[in-house]
Design a protein around this motif. Structure first.
Motif, short mmCIF file in Angstrom:
data_model
loop_
_atom_site.label_atom_id
_atom_site.label_comp_id
_atom_site.label_asym_id
_atom_site.label_seq_id
_atom_site.Cartn_x
_atom_site.Cartn_y
_atom_site.Cartn_z
N PHE A 194 14.07 48.98 40.38
CA PHE A 194 13.98 50.19 39.55
C PHE A 194 15.03 51.23 39.93
N ARG A 195 15.44 51.25 41.20
CA ARG A 195 16.52 52.16 41.57
C ARG A 195 17.81 51.77 40.84
N ALA A 196 18.12 50.48 40.85
CA ALA A 196 19.34 50.01 40.19
C ALA A 196 19.28 50.28 38.68
N VAL A 197 18.13 50.00 38.07
CA VAL A 197 17.99 50.24 36.63
C VAL A 197 18.13 51.72 36.31
N ALA A 198 17.51 52.57 37.12
CA ALA A 198 17.58 54.02 36.87
C ALA A 198 19.01 54.53 36.96
N ILE A 199 19.75 54.08 37.99
CA ILE A 199 21.13 54.52 38.15
C ILE A 199 21.98 54.12 36.95
N GLU A 200 21.81 52.90 36.48
CA GLU A 200 22.64 52.38 35.39
C GLU A 200 22.20 52.89 34.02
N PHE A 201 20.89 53.09 33.82
CA PHE A 201 20.39 53.47 32.50
C PHE A 201 20.46 54.96 32.23
N ARG A 202 20.42 55.78 33.27
CA ARG A 202 20.30 57.22 33.09
C ARG A 202 21.37 57.79 32.16
N SER A 203 22.59 57.38 32.33
CA SER A 203 23.70 57.97 31.59
C SER A 203 23.96 57.31 30.24
N LYS A 204 23.13 56.32 29.87
CA LYS A 204 23.39 55.59 28.63
C LYS A 204 23.03 56.38 27.38
N GLU A 205 22.12 57.35 27.51
CA GLU A 205 21.71 58.17 26.37
C GLU A 205 21.78 59.64 26.77
N PRO A 206 22.12 60.54 25.83
CA PRO A 206 22.27 61.95 26.16
C PRO A 206 20.96 62.76 26.12
N MET A 207 19.88 62.17 25.59
CA MET A 207 18.64 62.94 25.42
C MET A 207 18.09 63.41 26.76
N LEU A 208 17.59 64.64 26.78
CA LEU A 208 17.08 65.22 28.01
C LEU A 208 15.88 64.46 28.56
N TRP A 209 14.95 64.06 27.64
CA TRP A 209 13.76 63.35 28.09
C TRP A 209 14.11 62.00 28.72
N TRP A 210 15.15 61.35 28.17
CA TRP A 210 15.60 60.06 28.69
C TRP A 210 16.10 60.21 30.13
N ARG A 211 16.96 61.18 30.33
CA ARG A 211 17.55 61.38 31.65
C ARG A 211 16.52 61.85 32.67
N LYS A 212 15.59 62.72 32.25
CA LYS A 212 14.55 63.17 33.18
C LYS A 212 13.63 62.02 33.57
N THR A 213 13.35 61.14 32.63
CA THR A 213 12.49 59.99 32.93
C THR A 213 13.12 59.11 34.00
N TRP A 214 14.41 58.82 33.83
CA TRP A 214 15.08 57.96 34.81
C TRP A 214 15.32 58.69 36.13
N ASP A 215 15.42 60.01 36.08
CA ASP A 215 15.50 60.79 37.32
C ASP A 215 14.24 60.60 38.16
N VAL A 216 13.08 60.67 37.48
CA VAL A 216 11.79 60.49 38.18
C VAL A 216 11.68 59.07 38.73
N VAL A 217 12.07 58.08 37.92
CA VAL A 217 12.02 56.69 38.36
C VAL A 217 12.92 56.49 39.57
N TYR A 218 14.12 57.02 39.50
CA TYR A 218 15.09 56.92 40.60
C TYR A 218 14.54 57.54 41.88
N ASN A 219 13.97 58.74 41.76
CA ASN A 219 13.43 59.44 42.91
C ASN A 219 12.27 58.67 43.54
N ILE A 220 11.32 58.24 42.73
CA ILE A 220 10.16 57.51 43.25
C ILE A 220 10.59 56.20 43.88
N ALA A 221 11.52 55.49 43.24
CA ALA A 221 11.98 54.19 43.76
C ALA A 221 12.59 54.35 45.15
#
Length: 344
Positions: free
Chosen positions: A100-127
């Motif tokens: 999930f760390r790897a997925v979060a790092i790679e997926f975060r920047s794929k979409e500009p929406m704020l909710w998308w990036r915040k979601t992957w930020d949380v996933v990255y942090n927890i992972a």
């Protein structure tokens, strides 16, 4: 028994395995620390800079983990089987964290929406937090010992991993990585983010020192077998002295603004902590807490002498190559982080 430079091949492979694991802890440690503090950065640009600071190196740092697993499997297959079966639950949680760390790092920047990036930020942090705690929990249980039967198989249940000592080691590991990551980000950032990382580096240094002192006191009071080697060999007292000096030098260098030296001291602290663990458990790879005769050692878990000799030759060739590649990547991407269109 055949030896090389006065040491048998089992001891050499124990040193190789320990060195590789130390390399992983130092290199991926700051990646995990940077991820564990990610949500403390409130601005989008700050989070992007922090993520791009580890962007070129995080996946390469995981190579050391793969080498460590291969070294254990090739050199000590009995220990590999026992450790991976015993720690199946925490290891799978650890692996999910890596994924999930790897997925979060790679997926975060794929979409500009704020909710998308915040979601992957949380996933990255927890992972990153889960990975650090899992590593500390497994290390704590290896040092403390787990129940093994006469066939060298795990004789407990997964709840037995949550003894106070492994939990304290897990918290100390997280604190150490947070400090390590904050210092690294301070080296790679500037302006207001640099100021914030300076404060976080100081705070996490205090967190680590407190965690380390509490864990050390608990070890000395309640787990006497971990200090047997130091009592038998007074010369080994130099190791904790060096470690204390390295820890003391971290806030000193942070205060002076010499973050490279603070980072070096942090890396030395990680290495010395793992060296001390290796000294404490030697010659055991997995200490049997229920019956010492069931313990797995570097001798009863080792591959054949010929295999060990071949493995050592391969390690002498391969490990420096990986180290050179790692050094080249760090040299290529040194300096302050600058965002562009290709950044995360």
């Amino acid at each position: 028994m055949e030896t090389f430079l006065g040491l048998d091949y089992n001891v050499w492979w124990f040193l190789v395995f320990g060195g590789v694991i130390s390399g992983y802890a130092i290199l991926d440690g700051f990646d995990l620390g940077a991820g564990a503090l990610h949500l403390l950065l409130k601005k989008e640009q700050s989070r992007r800079i922090a993520m791009n600071a580890i962007g070129p190196v995080w996946d390469g740092n995981e190579v050391w983990l793969v080498i460590g697993g291969g070294a254990l499997f090739a050199g000590f297959p009995v220990a590999y089987a026992a450790i991976f079966s015993a720690f199946y639950v925490p290891f799978m949680i650890f692996m999910m964290g890596l994924i999930f760390r790897a997925v979060a790092i790679e997926f975060r920047s794929k979409e500009p929406m704020l909710w998308w990036r915040k979601t992957w930020d949380v996933v990255y942090n927890i992972a990153c937090i889960v990975i650090a705690l899992s590593l500390g929990l497994m290390l704590g249980n290896v040092a403390y010992g787990i129940p093994l039967n006469a066939d060298k198989e795990f004789a407990g249940n997964w709840m037995s991993f949550f003894h106070p000592f492994p939990i304290m080691v897990a918290i100390t590991t997280l604190a150490l990585f947070l400090m390590h990551g904050a210092i690294y980000l301070t080296m790679r950032t500037e302006n207001r983010l640099y100021t914030k990382m300076h404060l976080l580096a100081n705070n996490f240094t205090v967190f680590f020192v407190l965690s380390f002192v509490i864990t050390t006191l608990y070890t000395l009071l309640y787990i006497p077998h971990l200090s047997d080697q130091f009592k038998q060999s007074p010369g080994l007292f130099l190791l904790p002295v060096l470690m204390i000096l390295a820890i003391a030098n971290i806030p000193r260098q942070i205060k002076k603004g010499m973050y490279r030296y603070a980072f070096l001291s942090s890396a030395i602290t990680i290495a010395l902590l793992l060296i001390m663990v290796a000294v404490e458990i030697f010659p055991y790879l997995l200490y049997a807490s229920n019956n010492i005769d069931n313990s797995i050692t570097i001798h009863n878990a080792a591959a054949s002498a010929k295999t060990m000799k071949i493995l050592l030759i391969i390690a002498l060739i391969g490990t420096p190559l990986v180290a050179m590649y790692t050094a080249f990547v760090f040299w290529t991407f040194k300096g302050k982080v600058k965002l562009d269109d290709m950044s995360y």
